[in-house]
Design an enzyme around this catalytic site. Structure first.
Site, PDB file in Angstrom:
ATOM      1  N   GLU A   8       0.839  -1.203   0.000  1.00 15.84           N
ATOM      2  CA  GLU A   8       0.000   0.000   0.000  1.00 15.84           C
ATOM      3  C   GLU A   8       0.871   1.249   0.000  1.00 15.84           C
ATOM      4  O   GLU A   8       0.574   2.234  -0.686  1.00 15.84           O
ATOM      5  CB  GLU A   8      -0.944  -0.030   1.200  1.00 15.84           C
ATOM      6  N   GLU A  29      -3.830  -9.606   1.865  1.00 16.06           N
ATOM      7  CA  GLU A  29      -4.868  -9.538   2.889  1.00 16.06           C
ATOM      8  C   GLU A  29      -5.984 -10.562   2.706  1.00 16.06           C
ATOM      9  O   GLU A  29      -6.534 -11.054   3.696  1.00 16.06           O
ATOM     10  CB  GLU A  29      -5.462  -8.124   2.940  1.00 16.06           C
TER      11      GLU A  29
END
Length: 164
Positions: A8, A29
């Site tokens: 990210e 994730e």
């Protein structure tokens, strides 16, 4: 290696470079029963497009430097022994620009308005993180060493084995 929050961070950066044969990037994730947070879905889709962002998020795979470059996830993939030289040269060239040019370029080359997408991402993340599946996968991952150097080397494999 940049996974989860590290990926990210990469997607949110103005420019990124990867070392061929050494770098890996992935949004893992989903293997923990959640979606990326921290702007991960929004910045990634802005860089690579919706279809490739969905692939990266749902495959939870680790992408090598060349693939990340081809997808637009990183600016450029270069041989590891040339990475410092390439980045240093670019940084020196940018630093030598006349005053105001950097700010002006960043002002006119804006990312899309992320506010609504970030709210959707946060809602989706919050909806998943509280589910028993996510809690169990995260707890089991930590219990099996996901946070250790050995666990980090094959994080995707470790989490996939736990999900079975």
């Amino acid at each position: 290696m940049a996974r989860g929050g590290g990926a990210e961070f990469v997607a949110a950066a103005d420019m990124t470079f990867a070392a061929i044969g050494r770098a890996g990037i992935g949004q893992i994730e989903a293997l923990m029963g959640i979606v990326p947070g921290g702007g991960g879905t929004q910045y990634l889709a802005g860089r690579v497009g919706r279809n490739r962002a969905l692939e990266a998020v749902l495959s939870a795979g680790l992408y090598d430097a060349e693939t990340a470059e081809r997808y637009g996830w990183v600016n450029r993939a270069v041989p590891a022994d040339e990475l410092d030289e390439v980045v240093d040269r670019l940084a020196r060239n940018i630093a030598a620009l006349p005053e105001g040019v950097i700010a002006a370029a960043k002002h006119v080359i804006l990312p899309e308005d992320l506010a609504e997408g970030l709210l959707r991402e946060n809602d989706a993340w919050m909806g998943q993180i509280m589910r028993p599946a996510a809690t169990g996968l995260i707890r089991d991952g930590l219990a099996h060493g996901a946070q250790t150097p050995d666990g980090e080397r094959d994080l995707e494999g470790l989490l996939r084995r736990l999900a079975r």
